[in-house]
Write an enzyme that holds these catalytic residues in place. Structure first.
Site, PDB file in Angstrom:
ATOM      1  N   GLU A 181       0.803  -1.223   0.000  1.00 49.05           N
ATOM      2  CA  GLU A 181       0.000   0.000   0.000  1.00 49.05           C
ATOM      3  C   GLU A 181       0.843   1.285   0.000  1.00 49.05           C
ATOM      4  O   GLU A 181       0.697   2.147   0.873  1.00 49.05           O
ATOM      5  CB  GLU A 181      -0.972  -0.025   1.184  1.00 49.05           C
ATOM      6  CG  GLU A 181      -1.878  -1.262   1.127  1.00 49.05           C
ATOM      7  CD  GLU A 181      -2.826  -1.414   2.300  1.00 49.05           C
ATOM      8  OE1 GLU A 181      -2.746  -0.625   3.250  1.00 49.05           O
ATOM      9  OE2 GLU A 181      -3.647  -2.335   2.260  1.00 49.05           O
ATOM     10  N   ASN A 222       1.845  -4.391  -3.502  1.00 46.86           N
ATOM     11  CA  ASN A 222       0.438  -4.741  -3.265  1.00 46.86           C
ATOM     12  C   ASN A 222      -0.309  -3.487  -2.834  1.00 46.86           C
ATOM     13  O   ASN A 222       0.182  -2.710  -2.015  1.00 46.86           O
ATOM     14  CB  ASN A 222       0.413  -5.787  -2.128  1.00 46.86           C
ATOM     15  CG  ASN A 222      -0.947  -6.392  -1.878  1.00 46.86           C
ATOM     16  OD1 ASN A 222      -1.580  -6.896  -2.814  1.00 46.86           O
ATOM     17  ND2 ASN A 222      -1.402  -6.362  -0.636  1.00 46.86           N
ATOM     18  N   HIS A 258     -10.727  -5.327  -2.360  1.00 46.56           N
ATOM     19  CA  HIS A 258     -11.748  -5.197  -1.308  1.00 46.56           C
ATOM     20  C   HIS A 258     -12.915  -4.421  -1.910  1.00 46.56           C
ATOM     21  O   HIS A 258     -12.945  -3.189  -1.881  1.00 46.56           O
ATOM     22  CB  HIS A 258     -11.177  -4.457  -0.094  1.00 46.56           C
ATOM     23  CG  HIS A 258     -10.097  -5.212   0.598  1.00 46.56           C
ATOM     24  ND1 HIS A 258     -10.333  -6.399   1.251  1.00 46.56           N
ATOM     25  CD2 HIS A 258      -8.771  -4.982   0.735  1.00 46.56           C
ATOM     26  CE1 HIS A 258      -9.211  -6.847   1.775  1.00 46.56           C
ATOM     27  NE2 HIS A 258      -8.243  -6.013   1.461  1.00 46.56           N
ATOM     28  N   GLU A 286      -6.619 -10.055  -1.974  1.00 45.66           N
ATOM     29  CA  GLU A 286      -7.381  -9.950  -0.713  1.00 45.66           C
ATOM     30  C   GLU A 286      -8.875  -9.828  -0.992  1.00 45.66           C
ATOM     31  O   GLU A 286      -9.580  -9.027  -0.370  1.00 45.66           O
ATOM     32  CB  GLU A 286      -6.884  -8.740   0.108  1.00 45.66           C
ATOM     33  CG  GLU A 286      -5.402  -8.791   0.417  1.00 45.66           C
ATOM     34  CD  GLU A 286      -4.914  -7.603   1.246  1.00 45.66           C
ATOM     35  OE1 GLU A 286      -5.743  -6.852   1.779  1.00 45.66           O
ATOM     36  OE2 GLU A 286      -3.686  -7.430   1.348  1.00 45.66           O
ATOM     37  N   ASP A 288     -12.670  -9.587  -1.210  1.00 45.08           N
ATOM     38  CA  ASP A 288     -13.947  -9.698  -0.500  1.00 45.08           C
ATOM     39  C   ASP A 288     -14.907  -8.692  -1.133  1.00 45.08           C
ATOM     40  O   ASP A 288     -14.499  -7.841  -1.926  1.00 45.08           O
ATOM     41  CB  ASP A 288     -13.829  -9.534   1.030  1.00 45.08           C
ATOM     42  CG  ASP A 288     -13.042  -8.320   1.478  1.00 45.08           C
ATOM     43  OD1 ASP A 288     -13.109  -7.264   0.801  1.00 45.08           O
ATOM     44  OD2 ASP A 288     -12.357  -8.411   2.521  1.00 45.08           O
TER      45      ASP A 288
HETATM   46  O1  9MR Z   1      -6.961  -8.669   8.150  1.00 41.59           O
HETATM   47  C1  9MR Z   1      -6.115  -7.743   8.813  1.00 41.59           C
HETATM   48  C2  9MR Z   1      -6.785  -7.330  10.096  1.00 41.59           C
HETATM   49  O2  9MR Z   1      -6.863  -8.417  10.986  1.00 41.59           O
HETATM   50  C3  9MR Z   1      -6.023  -6.194  10.720  1.00 41.59           C
HETATM   51  O3  9MR Z   1      -6.766  -5.715  11.813  1.00 41.59           O
HETATM   52  C4  9MR Z   1      -5.812  -5.095   9.711  1.00 41.59           C
HETATM   53  C5  9MR Z   1      -5.044  -3.943  10.294  1.00 41.59           C
HETATM   54  O4  9MR Z   1      -4.676  -3.038   9.315  1.00 41.59           O
HETATM   55  O5  9MR Z   1      -5.134  -5.609   8.584  1.00 41.59           O
HETATM   56  C6  9MR Z   1      -5.898  -6.539   7.929  1.00 41.59           C
HETATM   57  O6  9MR Z   1      -5.326  -6.917   6.706  1.00 41.59           O
HETATM   58  C7  9MR Z   1      -5.102  -5.884   5.774  1.00 41.59           C
HETATM   59  C8  9MR Z   1      -3.956  -6.290   4.902  1.00 41.59           C
HETATM   60  O7  9MR Z   1      -2.850  -6.615   5.702  1.00 41.59           O
HETATM   61  C9  9MR Z   1      -3.614  -5.211   3.915  1.00 41.59           C
HETATM   62  N1  9MR Z   1      -4.746  -4.792   3.149  1.00 41.59           N
HETATM   63  C10 9MR Z   1      -5.947  -4.504   3.902  1.00 41.59           C
HETATM   64  C11 9MR Z   1      -6.292  -5.627   4.863  1.00 41.59           C
HETATM   65  C12 9MR Z   1      -7.575  -5.312   5.614  1.00 41.59           C
HETATM   66  O8  9MR Z   1      -7.416  -4.218   6.466  1.00 41.59           O
END
Ligand code: 9MR
Length: 497
Positions: A181, A222, A258, A286, A288
């Protein structure tokens, strides 16, 4: 980053991490049933074991197409046997949800903790799954000691972190999200600690450092909101083109994906193609697709369409190597905790039963999905898979009511507490006076008032002993929001609670 950055809908409201709902996971072994009434039906049996025609799992179908189908897993997921049964039977790639992020792996300067990530790798290896390493450099889930460093020390800290972690996992991960990101939505680079210390050059430095540590790992950038063609994906495209022209080791771009229901960008395939034309792979990393709750039959049907679109877009691009969903089921999803009012974002419901999106994914991958997409609409097929049998007095019903001034929803979990399998069911109950059913999910309900019957659909009619299924409905009310006092399953009374 704020949560509402993910996806185009800016009306979502972030709730604080402290408000995250407990990820209560169903402990009981649950049947995963996706049977159709027709011969050749897709049938997934208890704990995700395939009993239907060979090749009906997501991973088997994906592999036949030359791609993988993955999921994110957290360490706590590994102790949920229902979840892991689905994970190991359906997915062949694992992304650790949190366990390889900097705040876990190097919580203080020079002190490393790889135990949580190792647990994910061990699970993957034991189940023949590969691992997407996630991630090495990210502005978020970054321990404060990094951002507190004097600027002059950040590069050494970053290189040391990358080298140590990528060396630890050398040979054990298929790929790394080396920088996660990096962009703002307008296409500018985030002004994080790494940018402040090194400018845009930190990205090339991170990639080169990772490559030295693990020359065989595929190295990715990513990001989210780069799925379609827009200012942010344009910026990623320019960056990748520039890195390639400089000979910086970069193998792929991860499109997080997402999505908000109905908002898969129409330019996603073309966007992926322009990246692969640069000589890099792409992956949906990722996936959803969040729904404003309560989910209606129409929502679930749209979600199925969205999943099929994404998978078909990937399959249509030769350099798209795979699709990963973010979490196994709705109970594991980050969405409800980050986007108030949203949920139901994955292919499996909170009892790990496949939703219409699962069938759509199977079909998109060339499998024999359900002939009629499971639907909760009144017009959906309500035929049991065979004549109702079993469950004589051997059922338990739990009903959760959520009411507001003029309406309510009820989510009803039916558990087969008997010793024989239920093949098709009809749940009888009486609505409180003044309640009128307006929509239902995972069932059809008739009539809409008074004493009603909720009938199984093609994909949830089979309940093995101990198995459960969840149905629900939305109703209007005139002041009485009480749940039904009693229920019968195929004519026999159930215990309630
Ligand atoms: O799924 C992850 C969640 O458990 C955490 O709380 C969160 C914190 O930022 O990160 C989530 O995963 C993220 C991923 O690492 C990067 N892209 C977005 C995802 C959803 O927030």
């Amino acid at each position: 980053m704020t949560a509402h950055d993910y996806g185009a809908n800016r009306s979502s409201v972030r709730v604080s991490p402290a408000q995250h709902p407990a990820r209560t996971l169903v402990r009981r072994g649950l049947l995963v049933a996706a049977a159709t009434v027709a011969a050749g039906a897709l049938l997934l049996t208890a704990l995700g074991t395939q009993a239907g025609a060979a090749g009906t799992s997501l991973k088997t179908l994906a592999e036949a197409k030359g791609v993988y189908f993955g999921t994110a897993l957290t360490q706590s997921n590994l102790s949920n046997s229902t979840l892991t049964a689905v994970a190991s039977s359906q997915f062949d790639m694992v992304t650790p949800g949190n366990e390889m992020k900097w705040d876990t792996t190097e919580p203080s300067n020079g002190t490393y903790n790889f135990a949580p990530g190792d647990a994910i790798v061990s699970y993957a290896q034991a189940n023949g799954m590969r691992v997407r390493g996630h991630n090495l450099v990210w502005h978020s889930q970054l321990p404060s000691w990094v951002s507190s460093l004097p600027t002059a020390q950040v590069q050494a800290a970053m290189e040391s972190h990358i080298t140590t972690e990528a060396t630890h996992y050398k040979g054990k991960v298929y790929s790394w999200d080396v920088v996660n990101e990096p962009f703002n939505d307008d296409g500018t680079l985030r002004q994080d600690a790494f940018y402040a210390a090194m400018g845009s050059g930190y990205i090339a430095d991170a990639l080169r450092t990772a490559h030295v540590a693990d020359p065989n790992a595929k190295l990715y950038l990513n990001d989210y909101n780069i799925e379609g063609e827009n200012a942010k994906s344009d910026a990623m495209y320019s960056l990748v083109a520039s890195l390639r022209s400089q000979g910086v080791p970069i193998d792929g771009v991860g499109l997080e994906s997402h999505f908000i229901l109905g908002q898969v960008p129409s330019t996603m395939k073309a966007n992926m193609q322009r990246f692969t034309a640069l000589g890099v792979n792409v992956a949906v990393t990722e996936l959803d697709d969040r729904i404003l709750l309560p989910a209606t039959a129409a929502n679930l049907a749209q979600q199925a369409t969205d999943y099929a679109t994404v998978i078909n877009d990937c399959l249509g691009v030769s350099g798209c190597v795979g699709v990963s969903q973010w979490g196994v089921g709705d109970a594991d999803s980050w969405i409800p905790g980050f986007f108030s009012g949203y949920g139901a974002a994955t292919m499996y419901d909170s009892n790990y039963q496949p939703k219409p999106a699962y069938n759509a994914a199977v079909t998109a991958l060339g499998g024999a999905g359900s002939t009629s997409s499971p639907s909760a609409s009144a017009s959906a097929s309500a035929s049991p898979t065979s004549s109702p049998t079993g469950a004589a007095g051997s059922c338990r019903v739990a009903d959760v009511v959520n009411a507001w001034n003029t309406g309510l929803t009820e989510n009803i979990t039916i558990t087969n507490t008997g010793t024989s399998t239920v093949n098709g069911w009809s749940l009888g109950f009486t609505l409180a006076s003044g309640q009128t059913v307006t929509s239902a999910w995972n069932t059809t309900i008739s009539p809409s008032t008074g004493t009603v019957k909720a009938t199984s659909l093609s994909y949830n009619g089979t309940l093995a002993p101990g198995a459960a299924t969840t149905i629900g409905f939305q109703a209007t009310h005139a002041g009485n929001t009480a749940a039904p006092a009693s229920f019968t399953l195929n004519g026999s009374a159930c215990s309630v609670g």
